[in-house]
Design a protein around this motif. Structure first.
Motif, PDB file in Angstrom:
ATOM      1  N   SER A   1       0.882  -1.109  -0.064  1.00  0.00           N
ATOM      2  CA  SER A   1      -0.081  -0.077   0.066  1.00  0.00           C
ATOM      3  C   SER A   1       0.943   1.278  -0.042  1.00  0.00           C
ATOM      4  N   PHE A   2       0.382   2.134  -0.762  1.00  0.00           N
ATOM      5  CA  PHE A   2       0.995   3.687  -0.456  1.00  0.00           C
ATOM      6  C   PHE A   2       0.055   4.590   0.346  1.00  0.00           C
ATOM      7  N   MET A   3      -0.968   4.197   0.826  1.00  0.00           N
ATOM      8  CA  MET A   3      -1.957   4.829   1.868  1.00  0.00           C
ATOM      9  C   MET A   3      -1.307   5.197   2.898  1.00  0.00           C
ATOM     10  N   ASP A   4      -1.349   6.457   3.647  1.00  0.00           N
ATOM     11  CA  ASP A   4      -0.609   6.808   4.668  1.00  0.00           C
ATOM     12  C   ASP A   4      -0.716   5.921   6.014  1.00  0.00           C
ATOM     13  N   ALA A   5      -1.965   5.098   6.198  1.00  0.00           N
ATOM     14  CA  ALA A   5      -1.957   4.283   7.344  1.00  0.00           C
ATOM     15  C   ALA A   5      -0.784   3.185   7.412  1.00  0.00           C
ATOM     16  N   VAL A   6      -0.469   2.681   6.311  1.00  0.00           N
ATOM     17  CA  VAL A   6       0.449   1.547   6.390  1.00  0.00           C
ATOM     18  C   VAL A   6       1.492   1.608   5.342  1.00  0.00           C
ATOM     19  N   GLY A   7       1.273   2.498   4.328  1.00  0.00           N
ATOM     20  CA  GLY A   7       2.256   2.587   3.237  1.00  0.00           C
ATOM     21  C   GLY A   7       3.489   2.678   3.725  1.00  0.00           C
ATOM     22  N   HIS A   8       4.669   2.487   2.794  1.00  0.00           N
ATOM     23  CA  HIS A   8       6.063   2.737   3.167  1.00  0.00           C
ATOM     24  C   HIS A   8       6.326   4.090   2.415  1.00  0.00           C
TER      25      HIS A   8
END
Length: 303
Positions: free
Chosen positions: A198-205
């Motif tokens: 993921s690139f989403m803020d919650a889990v992305g790197h």
């Protein structure tokens, strides 16, 4: 035999064995797409932790490790080393793994993909995916020559290389390369090792995201490259392995992807280790996690 002759003979033998083990092939014999005129600044540096690092790759290539003919299974795996879309761990997550596959009768292809850079690319966001699509196309079209079953070609990715592999598996209907014959760009299976998903803020790197998309990615880009949001019934069977203690790439990346695979009834396996840092530098051992990978391939008849 003189000492000099002995040393020369040993050197030639070593070179011959290495040549049999690997062939280095240009990925685009007729010119790299999505490229700007720029000096090739590729460099390789030793590293005490991961053995070898490659930087500034602008001329992508394939490292071909053909399985020994006497026990070749017909399966092939295209390996995408990790490195946060900034560097490539070409030995630990490349040639070492390729040789381990060879021992199991699996042909391995290490992809030295372009690292995103506005200096060398018109659109940095699609450069690595173009290279992996071209690698899948090349291996499938040359399958008879390399004694590979064209329906048993998988992709393997580590960390950001896992993001690249997962992108190829979830976006295989989107063609970013010249493909006049309409060769399938869908991997037949995926092996994802502590992957960025993921690139989403919650889990992305954040590092991988910035290196691929730049400092201010659009909402559309974030959605498009968050692969957990694109799992569907045509996503390839997938093996996932991660450490719950990973402080670099959250294990949630694998969990989210596995949940999507389950929802679409995709054949999948996931192993989460209680201990072990990102990249499995000390734990679990290579034989431990790689053995589980091979077992899963056996179960699916891929080996």
């Amino acid at each position: 035999m003189t000492y000099k002759a002995l040393i020369t003979g040993v050197g030639l033998l070593a070179a011959s064995l290495f040549a049999c083990a690997q062939q280095r092939l240009p990925l685009y014999p007729n010119g790299v797409p999505n490229a700007k005129e720029a000096e090739n600044l590729e460099r390789h540096e030793p590293n005490a932790v991961v053995d070898s690092l490659a930087f500034d790759i602008s001329e992508p290539s394939l490292g071909l490790y053909l399985a020994p003919e006497d026990h070749a299974t017909g399966t092939a795996v295209i390996i995408c080393p990790g490195g946060g879309y900034h560097t490539l761990l070409t030995k630990r997550e490349g040639s070492d793994v390729a040789r381990a596959f060879n021992k199991r009768g699996v042909t391995a292809i290490v992809l030295h993909y372009r690292l995103p850079n506005d200096r060398i690319m018109i659109d940095r966001s699609i450069g690595p995916l173009q290279d992996l699509q071209q690698a899948i196309k090349t291996v499938r079209e040359r399958a008879p020559e390399w004694h590979i079953d064209p329906h048993r070609i998988g992709v393997m990715g580590f960390s950001a290389g896992g993001h690249l592999a997962a992108t190829a598996g979830t976006h295989h209907a989107d063609t970013y390369i010249d493909n006049p014959a309409g060769t399938s760009l869908r991997p037949d299976f995926m092996l994802l090792v502590n992957p960025v998903i993921s690139f989403m803020d919650a889990v992305g790197h954040t590092g991988s995201r910035t290196n691929l998309l730049g400092n201010q990615p659009s909402d559309r880009q974030l959605f498009n490259f968050s692969n957990e949001l694109h799992v569907d019934s045509l996503t390839p069977p997938t093996f996932l392995v991660h450490s719950g203690a990973d402080e670099v790439v959250s294990v949630e990346n694998s969990l989210y992807f596995y949940r999507g695979l389950r929802q679409h009834h995709i054949a999948a396996a996931m192993h989460i280790y209680a201990k072990g840092e990102h990249g499995f530098l000390t734990a679990p051992s290579f034989d431990e996690w790689f053995g589980r990978c091979i077992y899963w391939m056996d179960q699916l008849g891929l080996k």
